[in-house]
Design a protein around this motif. Structure first.
Motif, PDB file in Angstrom:
ATOM      1  N   GLY A  99       0.733  -1.253  -0.072  1.00 32.37           N
ATOM      2  CA  GLY A  99      -0.101   0.016   0.038  1.00 32.37           C
ATOM      3  C   GLY A  99       0.879   1.282   0.004  1.00 32.37           C
ATOM      4  N   PHE A 100       1.907   1.290   0.810  1.00 33.35           N
ATOM      5  CA  PHE A 100       2.839   2.438   0.562  1.00 33.35           C
ATOM      6  C   PHE A 100       3.703   2.638  -0.715  1.00 33.35           C
ATOM      7  CE2 PHE A 100       2.549   2.086   5.503  1.00 33.35           C
ATOM      8  CZ  PHE A 100       2.644   3.412   5.787  1.00 33.35           C
ATOM      9  N   ALA A 101       3.795   1.703  -1.347  1.00 32.32           N
ATOM     10  CA  ALA A 101       4.622   1.799  -2.454  1.00 32.32           C
ATOM     11  C   ALA A 101       3.559   2.319  -3.583  1.00 32.32           C
ATOM     12  CB  ALA A 101       4.842   0.282  -3.318  1.00 32.32           C
ATOM     13  N   VAL A 102       2.263   1.830  -3.551  1.00 31.25           N
ATOM     14  CA  VAL A 102       1.185   2.623  -4.322  1.00 31.25           C
ATOM     15  C   VAL A 102       0.844   3.869  -4.002  1.00 31.25           C
ATOM     16  CG1 VAL A 102      -1.234   2.143  -5.068  1.00 31.25           C
ATOM     17  CG2 VAL A 102       0.092  -0.053  -4.680  1.00 31.25           C
ATOM     18  N   ALA A 103       0.977   4.132  -2.815  1.00 31.82           N
ATOM     19  CA  ALA A 103       0.766   5.625  -2.395  1.00 31.82           C
ATOM     20  C   ALA A 103       1.870   6.486  -2.966  1.00 31.82           C
ATOM     21  CB  ALA A 103       0.669   5.697  -0.865  1.00 31.82           C
ATOM     22  N   SER A 104       3.032   5.938  -2.885  1.00 30.61           N
ATOM     23  CA  SER A 104       4.315   6.905  -3.163  1.00 30.61           C
ATOM     24  C   SER A 104       4.538   6.738  -4.735  1.00 30.61           C
ATOM     25  CB  SER A 104       5.541   6.094  -2.739  1.00 30.61           C
ATOM     26  OG  SER A 104       5.389   6.100  -1.177  1.00 30.61           O
ATOM     27  N   GLY A 105       3.963   5.856  -5.388  1.00 32.77           N
ATOM     28  CA  GLY A 105       4.265   5.693  -7.002  1.00 32.77           C
ATOM     29  C   GLY A 105       5.333   4.661  -7.405  1.00 32.77           C
ATOM     30  N   VAL A 106       4.734   3.764  -8.162  1.00 31.07           N
ATOM     31  CA  VAL A 106       5.460   2.729  -8.482  1.00 31.07           C
ATOM     32  C   VAL A 106       6.574   2.907  -9.739  1.00 31.07           C
ATOM     33  CG1 VAL A 106       5.277   0.236  -9.291  1.00 31.07           C
ATOM     34  CG2 VAL A 106       3.589   0.837  -7.867  1.00 31.07           C
ATOM     35  N   PHE A 118      -2.976   9.641  -4.496  1.00 31.47           N
ATOM     36  CA  PHE A 118      -3.836  10.555  -3.666  1.00 31.47           C
ATOM     37  C   PHE A 118      -4.799   9.409  -2.461  1.00 31.47           C
ATOM     38  CE2 PHE A 118      -7.619  12.844  -2.287  1.00 31.47           C
ATOM     39  CZ  PHE A 118      -7.117  13.745  -1.446  1.00 31.47           C
ATOM     40  N   PHE A 119      -5.434   8.729  -3.294  1.00 26.65           N
ATOM     41  CA  PHE A 119      -6.586   7.917  -2.551  1.00 26.65           C
ATOM     42  C   PHE A 119      -5.726   6.990  -1.499  1.00 26.65           C
ATOM     43  CE2 PHE A 119      -8.704   9.355  -6.415  1.00 26.65           C
ATOM     44  CZ  PHE A 119      -9.754  10.152  -5.635  1.00 26.65           C
ATOM     45  N   ALA A 120      -4.604   6.447  -2.163  1.00 26.13           N
ATOM     46  CA  ALA A 120      -3.830   5.486  -1.315  1.00 26.13           C
ATOM     47  C   ALA A 120      -3.382   6.345   0.018  1.00 26.13           C
ATOM     48  CB  ALA A 120      -2.560   4.914  -1.724  1.00 26.13           C
ATOM     49  N   TRP A 121      -2.951   7.477  -0.196  1.00 28.61           N
ATOM     50  CA  TRP A 121      -2.533   8.223   1.007  1.00 28.61           C
ATOM     51  C   TRP A 121      -3.674   8.568   2.014  1.00 28.61           C
ATOM     52  CZ3 TRP A 121       2.121   8.599   2.961  1.00 28.61           C
ATOM     53  CH2 TRP A 121       3.215   8.573   2.084  1.00 28.61           C
ATOM     54  N   LEU A 122      -4.623   8.839   1.537  1.00 30.48           N
ATOM     55  CA  LEU A 122      -5.842   8.685   2.404  1.00 30.48           C
ATOM     56  C   LEU A 122      -6.077   7.376   3.148  1.00 30.48           C
ATOM     57  CD1 LEU A 122      -8.708  10.662   0.217  1.00 30.48           C
ATOM     58  CD2 LEU A 122      -7.358  11.514   2.111  1.00 30.48           C
ATOM     59  N   MET A 123      -5.963   6.391   2.593  1.00 29.94           N
ATOM     60  CA  MET A 123      -6.154   5.209   3.632  1.00 29.94           C
ATOM     61  C   MET A 123      -4.968   5.433   4.534  1.00 29.94           C
ATOM     62  SD  MET A 123      -6.245   2.717  -0.057  1.00 29.94           S
ATOM     63  CE  MET A 123      -5.853   1.253   1.095  1.00 29.94           C
ATOM     64  N   ILE A 124      -3.994   5.929   4.619  1.00 36.14           N
ATOM     65  CA  ILE A 124      -2.924   5.836   5.692  1.00 36.14           C
ATOM     66  C   ILE A 124      -3.122   7.284   6.671  1.00 36.14           C
ATOM     67  CG2 ILE A 124      -0.495   6.438   6.230  1.00 36.14           C
ATOM     68  CD1 ILE A 124      -0.046   5.369   3.434  1.00 36.14           C
ATOM     69  N   LEU A 125      -3.611   8.505   5.628  1.00 37.75           N
ATOM     70  CA  LEU A 125      -3.695   9.608   6.722  1.00 37.75           C
ATOM     71  C   LEU A 125      -5.044   9.484   7.455  1.00 37.75           C
ATOM     72  CD1 LEU A 125      -2.345  12.048   4.300  1.00 37.75           C
ATOM     73  CD2 LEU A 125      -1.034  11.122   6.050  1.00 37.75           C
ATOM     74  N   ALA A 161      -8.449   4.054  -4.926  1.00 36.83           N
ATOM     75  CA  ALA A 161      -6.920   3.768  -4.986  1.00 36.83           C
ATOM     76  C   ALA A 161      -6.620   2.563  -5.913  1.00 36.83           C
ATOM     77  CB  ALA A 161      -6.167   3.370  -3.667  1.00 36.83           C
ATOM     78  N   LYS A 162      -7.504   1.597  -5.848  1.00 38.69           N
ATOM     79  CA  LYS A 162      -7.378   0.227  -6.805  1.00 38.69           C
ATOM     80  C   LYS A 162      -7.531   0.878  -8.283  1.00 38.69           C
ATOM     81  CE  LYS A 162      -9.233  -4.019  -7.892  1.00 38.69           C
ATOM     82  NZ  LYS A 162     -10.050  -3.630  -9.038  1.00 38.69           N
ATOM     83  N   SER A 163      -8.732   1.643  -8.389  1.00 42.34           N
ATOM     84  CA  SER A 163      -8.953   2.042  -9.850  1.00 42.34           C
ATOM     85  C   SER A 163      -7.868   2.941 -10.426  1.00 42.34           C
ATOM     86  CB  SER A 163     -10.148   2.852  -9.562  1.00 42.34           C
ATOM     87  OG  SER A 163     -10.825   3.431 -11.101  1.00 42.34           O
TER      88      SER A 163
END
Length: 226
Positions: A99-106, A118-125, A161-163
């Motif tokens: 999830g962190f890799a997806v949030a940061s960019g692969v 952005f949505f993956a970061w929301l899942m953390i923040l 985030a998946k989409s």
């Protein structure tokens, strides 16, 4: 065994060691009864100590259940969320992304395959914000709203985030490798995050309705919806 016959007086015992299986005392000649036989003094009883597991403080868990679920949600972001079938990209094996890799960019094959999600970061923040709301007094006024709003936002962010990740990867393989799309599947981290958020949503709803966090409350809630 020793002879315990009162050979001389009520206060005085023979005390002679008896051979194994003896029917009479070799010293005083008294008949040996089973009730007068005692175990060998050298034999020590074996004590069995039971191992006690640490008790879970149920009151503490219930009082901090939202913060606990928020921490679990953040930890789950370290697990693999998606698997990319590299054979579709001309490579062997599979590539898993947390999830962190997806949030940061692969990054894939020295190229930035996806940008910051952005949505993956929301899942953390959002879970981190929920923890702050539970323990910072100035934020107590919005605590009741966040009880079910936060896990609901986490669930929506998970699918967005998946989409976003799938569309970014498809755009990458189309422009860079000339392929139609990438083969991407959600895996363990994705499903665990979803389950955790659903449980969190249920807990938050019960708290919002001032219902106790018990099995009976869940059963009653289900019966009401039927």
């Amino acid at each position: 065994m020793i002879c315990k016959i009162s050979c001389f007086s009520a206060e005085e015992r023979c005390g002679t060691s008896l051979p194994e299986g003896a029917k009479n005392c070799p010293n005083c000649g008294a008949a040996v009864k089973s009730s007068e036989q005692v175990p060998n003094q050298d034999t020590k009883p074996t004590s069995v100590q039971s191992v006690q597991l640490p008790k879970v403080n149920k009151e503490f868990v219930l009082r901090n259940i939202n913060a606990i679920l928020a921490v679990i949600s953040v930890v789950l972001m370290f697990l693999p969320m998606f698997v990319i079938n590299c054979s579709a990209l001309g490579y062997s094996g599979k590539l898993s992304e947390s999830g962190f890799a997806v949030a940061s960019g692969v990054k894939f094959s020295n190229y930035s395959a996806t940008s910051v999600n952005f949505f993956a970061w929301l899942m953390i923040l959002i879970p981190i914000f929920s923890i702050l709301v539970n323990y910072i007094k100035p934020l107590y006024s919005i605590k009741k709203i966040t009880l079910f709003a936060v896990p609901l936002v986490c669930i929506i962010s998970l699918f967005l985030a998946k989409s976003n990740f799938v569309s970014s990867m498809n755009a990458f393989v189309s422009s860079t490798l000339g392929l139609v799309d990438a083969s991407i599947s959600p895996v363990l981290g994705f499903w665990l995050y979803l389950v955790c958020s659903l449980v969190w949503l249920l807990v938050g709803y019960l708290q919002y309705k001032n219902m106790p966090l018990t099995k009976d409350s869940v059963v009653n809630l289900i019966n009401q919806k039927k």
